[in-house]
Structures are given as structure tokens and as C-alpha cells.
Write a protein that holds these residues in place. Sequence first.
Motif, PDB file in Angstrom:
ATOM      1  N   GLN A 161       8.478  26.008 -24.586  1.00 53.29           N
ATOM      2  CA  GLN A 161       7.595  24.983 -25.151  1.00 53.29           C
ATOM      3  C   GLN A 161       8.286  24.228 -26.289  1.00 53.29           C
ATOM      4  O   GLN A 161       8.193  23.010 -26.393  1.00 53.29           O
ATOM      5  N   SER A 162       8.991  24.988 -27.138  1.00 52.59           N
ATOM      6  CA  SER A 162       9.595  24.306 -28.285  1.00 52.59           C
ATOM      7  C   SER A 162      10.725  23.384 -27.836  1.00 52.59           C
ATOM      8  O   SER A 162      10.939  22.331 -28.432  1.00 52.59           O
ATOM      9  N   LEU A 163      11.429  23.760 -26.758  1.00 52.33           N
ATOM     10  CA  LEU A 163      12.477  22.867 -26.262  1.00 52.33           C
ATOM     11  C   LEU A 163      11.877  21.591 -25.677  1.00 52.33           C
ATOM     12  O   LEU A 163      12.441  20.505 -25.827  1.00 52.33           O
ATOM     13  N   VAL A 164      10.725  21.725 -25.023  1.00 58.06           N
ATOM     14  CA  VAL A 164      10.065  20.530 -24.494  1.00 58.06           C
ATOM     15  C   VAL A 164       9.598  19.640 -25.655  1.00 58.06           C
ATOM     16  O   VAL A 164       9.761  18.415 -25.626  1.00 58.06           O
ATOM     17  N   LEU A 165       9.085  20.261 -26.706  1.00 57.26           N
ATOM     18  CA  LEU A 165       8.714  19.498 -27.902  1.00 57.26           C
ATOM     19  C   LEU A 165       9.926  18.755 -28.447  1.00 57.26           C
ATOM     20  O   LEU A 165       9.857  17.565 -28.786  1.00 57.26           O
ATOM     21  N   PHE A 166      11.059  19.452 -28.519  1.00 56.17           N
ATOM     22  CA  PHE A 166      12.306  18.850 -28.978  1.00 56.17           C
ATOM     23  C   PHE A 166      12.664  17.645 -28.116  1.00 56.17           C
ATOM     24  O   PHE A 166      12.984  16.561 -28.629  1.00 56.17           O
ATOM     25  N   ALA A 167      12.575  17.824 -26.781  1.00 52.27           N
ATOM     26  CA  ALA A 167      12.917  16.733 -25.865  1.00 52.27           C
ATOM     27  C   ALA A 167      12.036  15.512 -26.129  1.00 52.27           C
ATOM     28  O   ALA A 167      12.524  14.379 -26.154  1.00 52.27           O
ATOM     29  N   PHE A 168      10.735  15.747 -26.366  1.00 54.54           N
ATOM     30  CA  PHE A 168       9.838  14.628 -26.654  1.00 54.54           C
ATOM     31  C   PHE A 168      10.247  13.908 -27.925  1.00 54.54           C
ATOM     32  O   PHE A 168      10.274  12.679 -27.986  1.00 54.54           O
ATOM     33  N   ILE A 169      10.579  14.689 -28.960  1.00 55.18           N
ATOM     34  CA  ILE A 169      10.946  14.063 -30.236  1.00 55.18           C
ATOM     35  C   ILE A 169      12.227  13.249 -30.070  1.00 55.18           C
ATOM     36  O   ILE A 169      12.338  12.130 -30.584  1.00 55.18           O
ATOM     37  N   VAL A 170      13.196  13.794 -29.323  1.00 55.31           N
ATOM     38  CA  VAL A 170      14.444  13.057 -29.097  1.00 55.31           C
ATOM     39  C   VAL A 170      14.149  11.743 -28.373  1.00 55.31           C
ATOM     40  O   VAL A 170      14.617  10.676 -28.780  1.00 55.31           O
ATOM     41  N   LEU A 171      13.325  11.812 -27.315  1.00 50.42           N
ATOM     42  CA  LEU A 171      12.999  10.607 -26.553  1.00 50.42           C
ATOM     43  C   LEU A 171      12.345   9.557 -27.436  1.00 50.42           C
ATOM     44  O   LEU A 171      12.726   8.385 -27.426  1.00 50.42           O
ATOM     45  N   ILE A 172      11.353   9.994 -28.204  1.00 48.46           N
ATOM     46  CA  ILE A 172      10.616   9.042 -29.029  1.00 48.46           C
ATOM     47  C   ILE A 172      11.510   8.452 -30.105  1.00 48.46           C
ATOM     48  O   ILE A 172      11.500   7.233 -30.360  1.00 48.46           O
ATOM     49  N   THR A 173      12.334   9.308 -30.734  1.00 52.13           N
ATOM     50  CA  THR A 173      13.215   8.805 -31.788  1.00 52.13           C
ATOM     51  C   THR A 173      14.243   7.837 -31.201  1.00 52.13           C
ATOM     52  O   THR A 173      14.522   6.786 -31.793  1.00 52.13           O
ATOM     53  N   ALA A 174      14.784   8.192 -30.028  1.00 48.61           N
ATOM     54  CA  ALA A 174      15.743   7.291 -29.387  1.00 48.61           C
ATOM     55  C   ALA A 174      15.074   5.947 -29.100  1.00 48.61           C
ATOM     56  O   ALA A 174      15.659   4.888 -29.331  1.00 48.61           O
ATOM     57  N   GLY A 175      13.832   6.000 -28.621  1.00 45.52           N
ATOM     58  CA  GLY A 175      13.087   4.781 -28.358  1.00 45.52           C
ATOM     59  C   GLY A 175      12.944   3.928 -29.608  1.00 45.52           C
ATOM     60  O   GLY A 175      13.128   2.708 -29.577  1.00 45.52           O
ATOM     61  N   GLN A 176      12.654   4.597 -30.729  1.00 50.55           N
ATOM     62  CA  GLN A 176      12.505   3.854 -31.984  1.00 50.55           C
ATOM     63  C   GLN A 176      13.813   3.213 -32.409  1.00 50.55           C
ATOM     64  O   GLN A 176      13.838   2.112 -32.929  1.00 50.55           O
ATOM     65  N   PHE A 177      14.940   3.912 -32.174  1.00 51.55           N
ATOM     66  CA  PHE A 177      16.222   3.336 -32.547  1.00 51.55           C
ATOM     67  C   PHE A 177      16.551   2.123 -31.683  1.00 51.55           C
ATOM     68  O   PHE A 177      17.150   1.161 -32.153  1.00 51.55           O
ATOM     69  N   LEU A 178      16.125   2.171 -30.414  1.00 54.24           N
ATOM     70  CA  LEU A 178      16.336   1.008 -29.555  1.00 54.24           C
ATOM     71  C   LEU A 178      15.544  -0.193 -30.072  1.00 54.24           C
ATOM     72  O   LEU A 178      16.042  -1.302 -30.167  1.00 54.24           O
ATOM     73  N   PHE A 179      14.271   0.073 -30.422  1.00 58.49           N
ATOM     74  CA  PHE A 179      13.405  -0.948 -30.975  1.00 58.49           C
ATOM     75  C   PHE A 179      13.985  -1.532 -32.247  1.00 58.49           C
ATOM     76  O   PHE A 179      13.949  -2.726 -32.505  1.00 58.49           O
ATOM     77  N   GLN A 180      14.552  -0.620 -33.038  1.00 54.52           N
ATOM     78  CA  GLN A 180      15.070  -0.993 -34.343  1.00 54.52           C
ATOM     79  C   GLN A 180      16.030  -2.168 -34.263  1.00 54.52           C
ATOM     80  O   GLN A 180      16.032  -3.050 -35.105  1.00 54.52           O
TER      81      GLN A 180
END
Lengths: 274, 310
Positions: free
Chosen positions: B283-302
Motif C-alpha cells: 500500500q505504501s509503495l502505491v501511495l508513493f507511486a501516486f505522489i510521484v505521478l502527481i508531483t511529476a504532473g505539477q512539474f510539467l505544468f510548472q
Amino acid sequence: MTTEIKRRLVVFTCFVVTAVTLIPVVMMVLVAFQSDAESMAAKPSFWPSSWHPENLTRAFDLVPLGKYLLNTIYFAAGTTILETVTAALAAYAFARLNFPGRSWLFGIYLATLMIPSQVTLIPQFVLVAKLHGIDTWPGMILPHAFTAIGVFLLRQFFLGIPRDYEEAARLDGANRWQAFVRVIVPLAVPAIATLAVFKFIGQWNNLLWPLVISNSDATRTASVGLQVFQDTNGTQWNLLLMAATVTTIPLIVLFFLTQRWFVRGITMSGLGGR
Amino acid sequence: MAVDIAPAPPAPAKQAAAPPRRSREALTAWLFILPSLIGFLIFTAGPVVAAGVISLLDWNLFSAPTWAGLRNFARLGPDPTFWSALGNTAYFTLLSVPLTIVVSLLLALLLNQGLRRIAVFRSLLLLPYATITVAVAFVWIWLYIPHDGLVNAVLGWFGISGPAWLISDSWAMPALILMSVWKSFGFGMVVFLAGLQAIPQQLYEAGRVDGTSPWNSFRHITLPMLSPALFFVVVTSVIGSFQVFDQALIMTNGGPGTRTTTLVMYIYRTGFENYDQGYAAAQSLVLFAFIVLITAGQFLFQRRLVHYDN
């Protein structure tokens, strides 16, 4: 004239917003002084109809709150000191010294910034358990004393300190260690203080790790202790909120004494709009 | 990355006997890094790798682990509590992050009006951030008491009969969100205030000469100049809100039902109440994967939205 109206409007808004915002904090303190009956009445009252300062000693009698607070100080101070010292040393090397592998090692540090602490929670717990560290100070402190965020923050700041200052010291015969201690650290006091204050507050607030690792009064911190309070005594609001107030006060004092430092620190670490 | 260009040592004769300059500098560097690196490897890097291994095991902490392969990850699919925990966490993030940002920005703008005794308000408005989360979570339980709690009493003045906040299916999460916004706006406020104070006043004066409206100068000067600070607060708030735990544990304990069970709470329960370490690690690795995806998305937006001045 218009600026005067505007000024009054701003002051008025500040007053209203601040007053509304502070209601929960004021409430915590006021209920802490109410009588048992008043605090547990079906219809909560705001202002105590009679004041009971003895709730303070009663709260300390009911749970070893003094011990919990002392534990919280050990935990927060221990992690903060270790983190600040080791991060400053490493950040200096990353900012100022050349060595093979510097970029990729720093890259690895940065990558772990995104890893939520919950990912490492279970392995850290297992590691500490294997080393017989459950309910001990090393077990509480060490896993939370080395994070990449401190290295990152201080490196950014050290990069901004002009090289000339350090080179001058070096020409006078200072070695790297002396240059670090006498030139870099004094110039970086605001950044180091910022890191230390945020770390201290973060650990004072930490619930999850002490909840997992501490299982007796020997290491139990106040954040965990307040919960025990609720479990064993139902909801005796006045005593619970008295304990909550006492737990919060050191943090607020620290915050007020140091907030000028971190306002400056943030401006200087490159987030200030430009 | 800057290269160290120290001037040549003044006494080359003496230097010849010493080890070559480069390797000596490398040795110094490693000595400086070592204390941090040892702790980092043992307590951060190691556990991250270990989490990957543990997620492949069946393990209750007490008896020897057995190999599970990807079974723990396969269990996530049909587990309704996991999906509702993920949904709750997303719901929490989607509401609390924008709200926190708007509130902190508005307050920073208010405090940046060049008022004399502004430091007093700044200090007082930082109080919620400075209080201990667990402590004020108890106060908020009290404020949310269904019939006569302060929140519902105030709603009553406007003729609204408030819900039984913390035990209501639809209102428990909004109640948590409101408390969390209250608790955390101070951090963003300080960062925004620092950002606002760094904006050169000449920009506004130039705008004023051109007759720019306040709204336009906010849109075309303040927001672009503030966007690096804004980006920083958005990224850290999203990461923080994906890890929400304390206030939910105290105020609702995940209920009613699993309405306010967040991912971290579910990980904690799975690992330390059900002693199912492998599943908790998955579960915690899946949480990690979500955070990475969302943060990467924000950096793209940035790249499109954040304005850097250099």
C-alpha cells in the motif's frame, strides 16, 4: 482620505480575521479552566462561569504529563540537533567541494525527498525492532535524524554565499574545516535556524513514529500521551484541554521567539518571488 | 554546478610531498558527508529498498516471512477499503490544497498592505500552525459537537441547522478539511508574504502610471512574480495532504464507517493493528507511486505557468 479609509478597512479586516482564526486556541485555554460539570455539559459554554486553575495540577496527576513533555523535548531536540549538524556538514561538501560522484549522490538525496515517510515506516520499525531499539531513545531519534530536506535546504543557501569570503580565509591559511566553522556557518545562521525550527516543530508534532515505536511512559511523547488521556478517562474535556494547552505552549513560545529568523530564511533561500 | 577554482597553493614546494590536491579535496568532502550519509543509507535509502522487498512477503512481524510474490499488490484490486481510503485521500487533497492556498494567499495579501503594526497580526495568525496538531484536534471535536458546539451555534444564527459533523457520512470529511485548512494556512502565508515583499515596487508604480486596475496588476505583476513561491507551496501541500493522519485519527478515527479513513491510516492499521506488514508495504509503495505521478504532473505544468525571473 481614501488611503485613510483603506487603512482602516485593512486594520478592521485583520482584526476580524485574526479573532475568528484564534477561536479554537482561545477555546482550548478557556475550557481548560472550566469545572468538570461545565466542560462536560451537553451545551458547551465559552466563558468559564467559575475558574479552576487547579485543573493544571489535576491534569498532571492524572497522566505523567511532565514526563511526556520532557520526552517530547528529548525527541524533538535530539532529532533536530543531529539533523542540523550532519546536514550542514554534508551540504557544505555538496556546495563547495569537488569529488567524484557528487552529482549522482546529491541526485539520490533529492529523489528521496518525494518518498512519503510512510514508505519507510515499516522497514524502519523492523530495523529498530531487530536492533532492540523499541522504546529506547536511539530507536526513537535516529531514524528521523537524517533527511535529505536539510541537506537540500542548506546546500541551496551555501551556494549563495560568495566564494570570495571563503577564499580569503583559505589564503590566510585556514583549512576547509576552519573555513566551514568560521566563515560559512556564521553567515548561514538564518538558514540553519530555519531548518532547526521547522525540524523541531515537525518532530514535536510527530504522532505516527512515536505511536509505533514507543510503548511505555519511558519514551511516550505528549502527542501520543494526549491520546492515552482520552482513552482512559473518557472525555473529561477540561483536563484534556488543559493538558493540550500545556503541550502547545512550549511550541508557541519557540515559534514566536524564532519566527523572524525563518521569514528571513525563506526569503533568502530563493522562494521569494524572484 | 559551480566548479571549485581555488587559486594555486602559495607554497608549491611543500605541496609536492602532500597527496595530489584533487584526491585530498575528495577525501575532505567524504569526511564532511559521512555522518549524514551513514544515517541516510541506514534509515532512508535502506528502508526504501526494504519496503520493496517486504511488499513481496507475507509477514506478521512475529513468525518468519514467506514469499508472496506480487500477491500483496493483487490484493489491492478487490479491497474496497483501500480504494475508499485512496478516494478519501484524493477528496481531502482536492479540497484542502486549493482552499489552503487561497486562504494563505488572501491573508498574505492583506498582511502585505504596508500596515505598521502588522507583525502582531502575522504572529497571531501563525498561532494555528504553531499549535500541536493532536492538541487542537481535540478542540475541534469540541467545536463540532452536533447540537450546541460553536460551529453549529454560529450556523444557527443564520437559521441553518448544522449537521452532526464528525459522525455524518457526508460532512465528516469536510469537517476534517476545514480543520486542516485552519491548521496549515500559516505556512503558505509566511512563504507568500516573503514572496510578496520581494516584488520590486517599481513594477507596481509603472503599472499605476499606465492606469492599470488593481485586479490587472494582481494578475499581471503579483501572480507571475509569486509563481515560484506558489509552486513550492502547492507541491509541498499536496505531498503533505496525501500523508494526512493525526487529525483524522483523533477526530474521527477513520469513521463513520471508512468515510474518513485515509491511506496513511489504512497503512498504519494494516501494518500495526492487523500485523500484515507485506500488504502495508505494498500500500505504501502505491501511495508513493501516486505522489510521484502527481508531483511529476505539477512539474510539467510548472513549465507553462511558473515565471522565473532569470
